[in-house]
Design an enzyme around this catalytic site. Structure first.
Site, PDB file in Angstrom:
ATOM      1  CE  LYS A  53      -4.915  -5.850   4.482  1.00  0.00           C
ATOM      2  NZ  LYS A  53      -3.631  -5.823   3.810  1.00  0.00           N
ATOM      3  CD  GLN A  96      -2.590  -5.292   0.567  1.00  0.00           C
ATOM      4  OE1 GLN A  96      -2.560  -4.933   1.470  1.00  0.00           O
ATOM      5  NE2 GLN A  96      -2.622  -6.999   0.389  1.00  0.00           N
ATOM      6  CG  ASP A 119       1.516  -5.480   6.945  1.00  0.00           C
ATOM      7  OD1 ASP A 119       0.456  -6.097   7.433  1.00  0.00           O
ATOM      8  OD2 ASP A 119       1.727  -4.988   5.747  1.00  0.00           O
TER       9      ASP A 119
HETATM   10  N1  GUN Z   1      -0.507  -9.198   1.080  1.00  0.00           N
HETATM   11  C1  GUN Z   1      -1.157 -10.585   1.268  1.00  0.00           C
HETATM   12  N2  GUN Z   1      -1.180 -10.443   2.672  1.00  0.00           N
HETATM   13  C2  GUN Z   1      -0.745  -9.251   3.163  1.00  0.00           C
HETATM   14  C3  GUN Z   1      -0.629  -8.641   4.645  1.00  0.00           C
HETATM   15  O1  GUN Z   1      -0.837  -9.161   5.479  1.00  0.00           O
HETATM   16  N3  GUN Z   1       0.037  -7.495   4.241  1.00  0.00           N
HETATM   17  C4  GUN Z   1       0.361  -6.904   3.160  1.00  0.00           C
HETATM   18  N4  GUN Z   1       0.857  -5.561   3.376  1.00  0.00           N
HETATM   19  N5  GUN Z   1       0.283  -7.188   2.141  1.00  0.00           N
HETATM   20  C5  GUN Z   1      -0.348  -8.546   1.885  1.00  0.00           C
END
Ligand code: GUN
Length: 285
Positions: A53, A96, A119
């Site tokens: 990311k 996350q 998110d």
């Molecule tokens: N863990 C797996 N996919 C995601 C996501 O799209 N966002 C976040 N914050 N954690 C994740």
């Protein structure tokens, strides 16, 4: 006949070009989109995702700060998130997942203001999605919708079966497909669903986000289907999905590979949302 590949690398590249253009425009107006990522503990997969990311954000000219704690109390984590929430230069905040057991993800998501919740997991943003007026569509469903768009896969009236009911993918995916203009007919299956094989075979589009390696074999699919595999698991020296790619690709019409399918689209979706957050902050202050 072997299935056509829905190539997330190609589609995300195109999408990222659009995002990059938006970033440039924002920068010309004195705003650099800035994403903050909270990471707690040591989950090897999460560390890889977060690194991706950050790398992708910076490649597009955005800023990304990763705030990593070995360990932290829920109270302290909330306090740190609230500090970032007050920072005018920060446009997007994500935590996350998964979080360590002692931290409730729902409680944490609640302290991100909805305009910075890129998110889309906060109760307010999930509520907006339920009402059919999303502010941010969660990144994975957003990315999957882009794949359908790119390949001209029409959703209207189609029977979409989703396997998995998580807050990250399954539920927001179902809600996104029910939006006006998408107009799909949606069935959501999960680990307690009876006769899963029968239901998945009835799908025109099958989206698998069960978190179970190779759950979907040739016995679960039929000719003409579109199969989207959200799963990703490490197996010896390679990555595999929730779908047994090798056997399923011989039957269905379209399929996403793992890796190179949904994964890159999820990253692009998050960055698109961060850009939107920056754009809205410029418009509304
Ligand atoms: N863990 C797996 N996919 C995601 C996501 O799209 N966002 C976040 N914050 N954690 C994740």
């Amino acid at each position: 006949m072997t299935a056509k590949i829905l190539d997330g690398k190609v589609v995300s590249k195109e999408w990222k070009k659009e995002i990059e253009k938006k970033v440039s425009e924002l920068k010309e107006n004195g705003v650099t989109p800035f994403l903050n990522v909270f990471l707690v503990g040591h989950n090897p997969a999460s560390e890889i995702y977060v690194r991706n990311k950050k790398r992708s954000a910076e490649k597009l000219g955005m800023k990304c700060e990763v705030i990593h704690y070995e360990n932290i109390s829920p109270e302290k984590l909330k306090e740190e998130i609230k500090k970032k929430a007050c920072d005018k230069n920060v446009h997007g905040i994500i935590v996350q997942l998964p979080l360590p057991e002692h931290i409730d993800p729902e409680e944490i998501a609640s302290c991100i203001p909805f305009k910075k919740d890129v998110d889309g997991f906060s109760p307010y943003n999930l509520g907006k999605l339920v009402r059919g007026e999303p502010y941010f569509i969660p990144a994975t469903p957003y990315g999957i919708l882009k794949i359908f768009d790119h390949y001209g896969i029409d959703l209207r009236g189609k029977h979409v079966v989703i396997v998995g009911r998580s807050t990250i993918v399954g539920k927001p995916m179902a809600l996104s497909l029910l939006l006006k203009g998408k107009d799909a007919t949606v069935t959501v299956c999960h680990s307690k669903t009876k006769d899963l094989e029968k239901i998945t075979k009835e799908a025109e589009i099958l989206i698998v986000a069960a978190g179970k390696k190779r759950l979907i074999t040739e016995n679960y699919v039929c000719k003409g289907q579109v199969v989207i595999d959200v799963g990703i698991h490490r197996e010896e020296d390679r990555w595999v999905g929730d779908v047994d790619f090798e056997s399923v690709k011989e039957i269905v019409e379209y399929i996403t590979p793992v890796p190179g399918g949904v994964g890159p689209m999820t990253v692009a979706g998050l960055l698109a949302n961060t850009c939107k957050a920056a754009e809205m902050s410029l418009k509304n202050g």
